[in-house]
Design a protein around this motif. Structure first.
Motif, PDB file in Angstrom:
ATOM      1  N   TYR A  46      13.682   7.874  -4.730  1.00  0.00           N
ATOM      2  CA  TYR A  46      12.925   7.021  -3.799  1.00  0.00           C
ATOM      3  C   TYR A  46      11.773   6.289  -4.510  1.00  0.00           C
ATOM      4  CZ  TYR A  46      15.539   9.827  -0.474  1.00  0.00           C
ATOM      5  OH  TYR A  46      16.556  10.461   0.194  1.00  0.00           O
ATOM      6  N   LEU A  47      12.104   5.719  -5.661  1.00  0.00           N
ATOM      7  CA  LEU A  47      11.106   5.008  -6.471  1.00  0.00           C
ATOM      8  C   LEU A  47      11.416   3.516  -6.543  1.00  0.00           C
ATOM      9  CD1 LEU A  47      10.798   7.577  -9.417  1.00  0.00           C
ATOM     10  CD2 LEU A  47       9.197   7.235  -7.521  1.00  0.00           C
ATOM     11  N   THR A  48      11.963   2.969  -5.458  1.00  0.00           N
ATOM     12  CA  THR A  48      12.347   1.552  -5.480  1.00  0.00           C
ATOM     13  C   THR A  48      11.569   0.725  -4.460  1.00  0.00           C
ATOM     14  OG1 THR A  48      14.186   2.061  -3.992  1.00  0.00           O
ATOM     15  CG2 THR A  48      14.677   1.991  -6.355  1.00  0.00           C
ATOM     16  N   ASP A  49      10.333   1.145  -4.172  1.00  0.00           N
ATOM     17  CA  ASP A  49       9.522   0.388  -3.217  1.00  0.00           C
ATOM     18  C   ASP A  49       8.764  -0.734  -3.923  1.00  0.00           C
ATOM     19  OD1 ASP A  49       8.092   2.320  -4.596  1.00  0.00           O
ATOM     20  OD2 ASP A  49       6.583   2.566  -3.019  1.00  0.00           O
ATOM     21  N   PHE A  50       9.500  -1.593  -4.598  1.00  0.00           N
ATOM     22  CA  PHE A  50       8.917  -2.694  -5.362  1.00  0.00           C
ATOM     23  C   PHE A  50       8.746  -3.923  -4.480  1.00  0.00           C
ATOM     24  CE2 PHE A  50      11.728  -0.334  -8.386  1.00  0.00           C
ATOM     25  CZ  PHE A  50      10.718   0.267  -9.120  1.00  0.00           C
ATOM     26  N   ASP A  51       7.674  -4.687  -4.729  1.00  0.00           N
ATOM     27  CA  ASP A  51       7.535  -5.950  -4.010  1.00  0.00           C
ATOM     28  C   ASP A  51       7.887  -7.147  -4.882  1.00  0.00           C
ATOM     29  OD1 ASP A  51       5.294  -5.802  -5.599  1.00  0.00           O
ATOM     30  OD2 ASP A  51       3.842  -6.093  -3.999  1.00  0.00           O
ATOM     31  N   VAL A  52       8.012  -6.939  -6.204  1.00  0.00           N
ATOM     32  CA  VAL A  52       8.419  -8.020  -7.110  1.00  0.00           C
ATOM     33  C   VAL A  52       9.372  -7.456  -8.154  1.00  0.00           C
ATOM     34  CG1 VAL A  52       7.672  -9.734  -8.816  1.00  0.00           C
ATOM     35  CG2 VAL A  52       6.232  -9.283  -6.832  1.00  0.00           C
ATOM     36  N   LEU A  53      10.404  -8.226  -8.470  1.00  0.00           N
ATOM     37  CA  LEU A  53      11.300  -7.919  -9.583  1.00  0.00           C
ATOM     38  C   LEU A  53      11.213  -9.063 -10.584  1.00  0.00           C
ATOM     39  CD1 LEU A  53      13.703  -6.339 -10.939  1.00  0.00           C
ATOM     40  CD2 LEU A  53      15.232  -7.772  -9.551  1.00  0.00           C
ATOM     41  N   LEU A  54      10.974  -8.732 -11.846  1.00  0.00           N
ATOM     42  CA  LEU A  54      11.004  -9.715 -12.927  1.00  0.00           C
ATOM     43  C   LEU A  54      12.149  -9.345 -13.846  1.00  0.00           C
ATOM     44  CD1 LEU A  54       9.975 -11.984 -14.797  1.00  0.00           C
ATOM     45  CD2 LEU A  54       8.329 -10.333 -15.742  1.00  0.00           C
ATOM     46  N   THR A  55      13.113 -10.259 -14.002  1.00  0.00           N
ATOM     47  CA  THR A  55      14.235 -10.013 -14.900  1.00  0.00           C
ATOM     48  C   THR A  55      14.222 -11.039 -16.023  1.00  0.00           C
ATOM     49  OG1 THR A  55      15.753 -11.350 -13.537  1.00  0.00           O
ATOM     50  CG2 THR A  55      15.627  -9.002 -13.077  1.00  0.00           C
ATOM     51  N   GLY A  56      14.518 -10.559 -17.235  1.00  0.00           N
ATOM     52  CA  GLY A  56      14.508 -11.417 -18.413  1.00  0.00           C
ATOM     53  C   GLY A  56      15.785 -11.298 -19.196  1.00  0.00           C
ATOM     54  N   ALA A  78      14.786  -5.112   1.665  1.00  0.00           N
ATOM     55  CA  ALA A  78      13.617  -5.794   2.210  1.00  0.00           C
ATOM     56  C   ALA A  78      13.979  -6.858   3.244  1.00  0.00           C
ATOM     57  CB  ALA A  78      12.832  -6.454   1.067  1.00  0.00           C
ATOM     58  N   ASP A  79      15.250  -6.933   3.620  1.00  0.00           N
ATOM     59  CA  ASP A  79      15.737  -8.048   4.434  1.00  0.00           C
ATOM     60  C   ASP A  79      15.028  -8.175   5.782  1.00  0.00           C
ATOM     61  OD1 ASP A  79      17.663 -10.238   4.699  1.00  0.00           O
ATOM     62  OD2 ASP A  79      18.506  -9.024   6.322  1.00  0.00           O
ATOM     63  N   LYS A  80      14.625  -7.059   6.375  1.00  0.00           N
ATOM     64  CA  LYS A  80      13.998  -7.106   7.695  1.00  0.00           C
ATOM     65  C   LYS A  80      12.499  -7.381   7.637  1.00  0.00           C
ATOM     66  CE  LYS A  80      17.435  -4.102   9.853  1.00  0.00           C
ATOM     67  NZ  LYS A  80      17.696  -2.819  10.562  1.00  0.00           N
ATOM     68  N   LYS A  81      11.958  -7.502   6.423  1.00  0.00           N
ATOM     69  CA  LYS A  81      10.523  -7.788   6.264  1.00  0.00           C
ATOM     70  C   LYS A  81      10.359  -8.997   5.347  1.00  0.00           C
ATOM     71  CE  LYS A  81       7.542  -4.568   5.735  1.00  0.00           C
ATOM     72  NZ  LYS A  81       6.805  -3.437   5.124  1.00  0.00           N
ATOM     73  N   PRO A  82      10.482 -10.213   5.880  1.00  0.00           N
ATOM     74  CA  PRO A  82      10.360 -11.414   5.053  1.00  0.00           C
ATOM     75  C   PRO A  82       9.069 -11.410   4.236  1.00  0.00           C
ATOM     76  CG  PRO A  82      11.063 -11.999   7.262  1.00  0.00           C
ATOM     77  CD  PRO A  82      10.701 -10.539   7.305  1.00  0.00           C
ATOM     78  N   GLY A  83       9.202 -11.806   2.989  1.00  0.00           N
ATOM     79  CA  GLY A  83       8.036 -11.887   2.108  1.00  0.00           C
ATOM     80  C   GLY A  83       7.657 -10.587   1.442  1.00  0.00           C
ATOM     81  N   ARG A 233       2.232 -14.424   3.102  1.00  0.00           N
ATOM     82  CA  ARG A 233       2.766 -13.143   2.626  1.00  0.00           C
ATOM     83  C   ARG A 233       3.963 -12.698   3.457  1.00  0.00           C
ATOM     84  NH1 ARG A 233      -2.720 -11.438   2.407  1.00  0.00           N
ATOM     85  NH2 ARG A 233      -2.403  -9.946   4.114  1.00  0.00           N
ATOM     86  N   GLY A 234       4.016 -13.119   4.704  1.00  0.00           N
ATOM     87  CA  GLY A 234       5.127 -12.762   5.570  1.00  0.00           C
ATOM     88  C   GLY A 234       6.197 -13.819   5.667  1.00  0.00           C
ATOM     89  N   THR A 235       6.147 -14.812   4.779  1.00  0.00           N
ATOM     90  CA  THR A 235       7.131 -15.896   4.764  1.00  0.00           C
ATOM     91  C   THR A 235       8.175 -15.636   3.683  1.00  0.00           C
ATOM     92  OG1 THR A 235       5.479 -17.493   5.512  1.00  0.00           O
ATOM     93  CG2 THR A 235       7.455 -18.382   4.442  1.00  0.00           C
ATOM     94  N   ARG A 236       9.433 -15.808   4.029  1.00  0.00           N
ATOM     95  CA  ARG A 236      10.502 -15.584   3.060  1.00  0.00           C
ATOM     96  C   ARG A 236      10.307 -16.461   1.827  1.00  0.00           C
ATOM     97  NH1 ARG A 236      15.050 -12.926   3.675  1.00  0.00           N
ATOM     98  NH2 ARG A 236      14.782 -12.890   5.956  1.00  0.00           N
ATOM     99  N   SER A 237      10.388 -15.872   0.675  1.00  0.00           N
ATOM    100  CA  SER A 237      10.263 -16.540  -0.630  1.00  0.00           C
ATOM    101  C   SER A 237       8.886 -17.157  -0.870  1.00  0.00           C
ATOM    102  CB  SER A 237      11.343 -17.616  -0.818  1.00  0.00           C
ATOM    103  OG  SER A 237      12.631 -17.036  -0.816  1.00  0.00           O
ATOM    104  N   TRP A 238       7.929 -16.841  -0.014  1.00  0.00           N
ATOM    105  CA  TRP A 238       6.550 -17.313  -0.206  1.00  0.00           C
ATOM    106  C   TRP A 238       6.485 -18.839  -0.355  1.00  0.00           C
ATOM    107  CZ3 TRP A 238       5.104 -13.283  -4.555  1.00  0.00           C
ATOM    108  CH2 TRP A 238       5.043 -11.994  -3.996  1.00  0.00           C
TER     109      TRP A 238
END
Length: 335
Positions: A46-56, A78-83, A233-238
């Motif tokens: 249960y360590l996936t409560d991330f708000d940002v993913l950066l992939t390189g 996170a689909d039910k919580k936009p942003g 903050r509550g808008t999809r994709s900011w």
């Protein structure tokens, strides 16, 4: 990211002795299965409560696919919580007109980038993704618009453009020793809000600046979105409301701060490089270092010495990461 207060879980896609700028390296590349296993390990605890993913960088097409599955899983959660979740994707494929990944990595990226919220291609990668050769400011704008439209990407930053090499009008001319970063956030009708930031180019080759820019952008964009208030903050994709001008976008504000930090750190790195090379030369002379046996060995030794000397001095200059002085401001740009 950590120096700016982000709690980071890093899944390394390579385990190398040194960066590839040395032109020689020992170590291993992570397989797609290894990347997936690491993520599953986070999930099971249960360590996936991330708000940002950066992939390189991903070392293979299957690794790109594995990274894509991680992004998609986090988005579904996170689909039910936009942003509440934002994916920054750096499509690392090549530079200066050539690929440094296998050709099958390109279509693998094209399959997943439409799921991302922000992508960070350089000029060459923007050409690969758009199918448009960037030869002028107008074709650069067309490439950005094509990427927005083709992949439905809300935010784009083209991380390095040499305007001096493009054909353009005198009204938009930047000095030859200038690098330009171009960004865009779409409006509700899909049209881009374009901005540009011109930064003095430093006469030095650094390794890792793309990763540095991406990391700083993550922290500063999150900061700028939070400063804009709870509605964004509550808008999809900011994505900011249409009335927000290009230069006032959180993406523009974040890019200004990221570039300010980078310019200061890289200037300090150049100063340290010069001092280290002087010290190395003096030490070699004092110790009577045996000269190289051939011109090839001499060139190799000099390359290794110079590459080590120009390792980016991040930790000792952390104050510039935390408290940048913004000198280079975003300019609205209409093609």
């Amino acid at each position: 990211m950590q120096s700016l207060g982000c709690e980071v879980a890093a899944l390394n896609t390579v385990h190398f002795s040194n960066h590839t700028g040395y032109k020689q390296v020992k170590g291993t590349k992570a397989s797609a299965q290894e990347i997936s296993d690491l993520y599953q390990g986070l999930r099971q605890s249960y360590l996936t409560d991330f708000d940002v993913l950066l992939t390189g960088y991903a070392p293979s097409a299957t690794a790109v696919e594995a990274v894509g599955e991680i992004g998609l899983d986090l988005q579904r959660r996170a689909d039910k919580k936009p942003g509440s979740f934002f994916w920054v994707l750096d499509p690392v494929m090549g530079d200066q007109g050539r690929l440094y990944v296998n050709e099958d990595v390109v279509p693998a990226y094209k399959k997943i980038i439409h799921h991302a919220d922000l992508i960070l291609p350089n000029q060459f990668e923007a050409e690969l993704l758009s199918g448009i050769k960037i030869t002028s400011l107008s074709t650069l704008a067309e490439a950005i618009k094509a990427i927005h439209k083709t992949y439905n990407i809300p935010h784009i930053i083209v991380t390095s453009v040499q305007l001096a090499t493009l054909s353009h009008s005198s009204s938009t001319t930047a000095p030859p020793s200038t690098l330009t970063v171009v960004g865009s956030t779409t409006r509700s009708d899909g049209t881009p809000r374009l901005f540009r930031i011109d930064v003095p180019a430093l006469d030095c080759f650094f390794s890792g600046t793309g990763d540095m820019f991406a990391a700083l952008t993550v922290a500063r964009l999150r900061e700028a979105v939070h400063a804009a208030g709870p509605a964004l903050r509550g808008t999809r994709s900011w994505v900011s409301p249409d009335e927000v001008e290009a230069t006032d976008l959180p993406l523009a504000r974040a890019t200004e701060k990221a570039l300010a930090s980078m310019h200061s750190v890289l200037e300090k790195t150049m100063e340290a490089r010069d001092a280290e090379l002087r010290t190395a030369a003096a030490a070699a002379a004092e110790m009577g270092e045996e000269p190289p046996s051939s011109d090839e060995e001499r060139a190799k030794r000099e390359h290794l010495r110079r590459t080590k000397a120009v390792e980016v001095r991040l930790v000792r200059n952390v104050r510039f990461l935390r408290d940048p002085v913004v000198e280079f401001k975003a300019q609205e740009w209409s093609e």
